[in-house]
Design a protein around this motif. Structure first.
Motif, short mmCIF file in Angstrom:
data_model
loop_
_atom_site.label_atom_id
_atom_site.label_comp_id
_atom_site.label_asym_id
_atom_site.label_seq_id
_atom_site.Cartn_x
_atom_site.Cartn_y
_atom_site.Cartn_z
N GLU A 177 45.43 40.40 36.93
CA GLU A 177 44.56 41.58 36.93
C GLU A 177 45.03 42.58 38.00
N THR A 178 45.31 42.05 39.20
CA THR A 178 45.72 42.93 40.30
C THR A 178 47.05 43.62 39.99
N GLN A 179 47.98 42.84 39.44
CA GLN A 179 49.29 43.42 39.06
C GLN A 179 49.12 44.53 38.04
N LEU A 180 48.28 44.28 37.03
CA LEU A 180 48.07 45.26 35.96
C LEU A 180 47.42 46.53 36.53
N LEU A 181 46.46 46.34 37.40
CA LEU A 181 45.79 47.49 38.02
C LEU A 181 46.82 48.35 38.77
N GLN A 182 47.73 47.67 39.47
CA GLN A 182 48.75 48.42 40.22
C GLN A 182 49.70 49.16 39.29
N GLU A 183 50.02 48.51 38.16
CA GLU A 183 50.87 49.20 37.17
C GLU A 183 50.17 50.43 36.62
N GLY A 204 35.45 40.86 36.56
CA GLY A 204 35.79 40.33 37.88
C GLY A 204 36.70 41.25 38.68
N VAL A 205 37.24 42.28 38.05
CA VAL A 205 38.23 43.14 38.72
C VAL A 205 37.69 43.77 40.02
N PRO A 206 36.48 44.36 40.01
CA PRO A 206 36.01 45.02 41.24
C PRO A 206 35.67 44.04 42.37
N ILE A 207 35.56 42.75 42.03
CA ILE A 207 35.09 41.76 43.01
C ILE A 207 36.19 41.42 44.02
N GLN A 216 41.16 43.32 47.23
CA GLN A 216 42.43 44.07 47.12
C GLN A 216 42.44 45.04 45.94
N ASN A 217 41.49 44.90 45.01
CA ASN A 217 41.46 45.82 43.86
C ASN A 217 40.59 47.04 44.12
N LYS A 256 39.34 52.88 43.04
CA LYS A 256 38.86 54.20 43.47
C LYS A 256 39.95 55.25 43.34
N GLU A 257 41.19 54.85 43.67
CA GLU A 257 42.30 55.80 43.58
C GLU A 257 42.66 56.13 42.14
#
Ligand code: S3P
Length: 170
Positions: A60-66, A81-84, A87-88, A93-94
């Motif tokens: 999830e974190t990797q995908l969010l960064q992509e 679970g992403v906002p929890i 590090q996400n 927000k950005e």
């Protein structure tokens, strides 16, 4: 305007609303769960059982960064679970405007009864499980979101229109 991020509890309608919102705004739609299922080639329950939750959370974190590197404005539906994960939170927000879909426990229970696709809800009494998780997660959802839309007793069209109106005035 950057991306529109839909967040909220499992069953709050992020995917259905996101798809229709994207169509109304003529933007691409990305469902994070669907992207992960596609890239891993297996359903989320299997990712959890074979690789573990921690592995799924890393995806999830990797995908969010992509997604943050993608400059085409999109509508993105994030897994519950992403906002929890701390590090996400800055990444969300950005990425753009974060819209929280808020649904009551009773409606969530109705929608999620008999659904086996969410490993986080496996085992135990569903109502208790959902209300306890909501109690833990709702403050975090509230902190991360720019705007909150309640969804009970509203049609998908009404929710989409409400989000569009909020975007106009943001
Ligand atoms: C999860 C929510 C699910 C999915 C996974 C874990 C969670 O997404 O990412 O089962 O921890 O809340 P939806 O919110 O789209 O159901």
């Amino acid at each position: 305007m950057k991306h529109i991020m839909l967040i909220g509890f499992m069953g709050s309608g992020k995917t259905t609303v996101g798809r229709q919102l994207a169509a109304a705004m003529k933007r691409p739609f990305i469902d994070m769960d669907a992207e992960i299922i596609k890239s891993e080639g297996m359903p989320i329950t299997q990712i959890f059982s074979e690789r573990g939750e921690e592995y799924f959370r890393k995806l999830e974190t990797q995908l969010l960064q992509e997604l943050s590197r993608n400059t085409v404005p999109m509508v993105i539906s994030a897994g519950g679970g992403v906002p929890i994960q701390p590090q996400n939170q800055s990444c969300l927000k950005e990425l753009g405007m974060v819209v929280l879909l808020q649904t009551s426990t009773d409606v969530l229970v109705e929608r999620l009864q008999g659904d086996n696709s969410r490993p986080i809800l496996h085992g135990g009494e569903l109502h208790n499980k959902i209300s306890e998780l909501q109690r833990q997660r709702e403050p975090i959802y509230g902190q991360v979101s720019d705007t909150v839309i309640t969804t009970d007793r509203k049609t998908i069209e009404e929710i989409v229109q409400e989000i569009q109106a909020r975007i106009q005035f943001s």
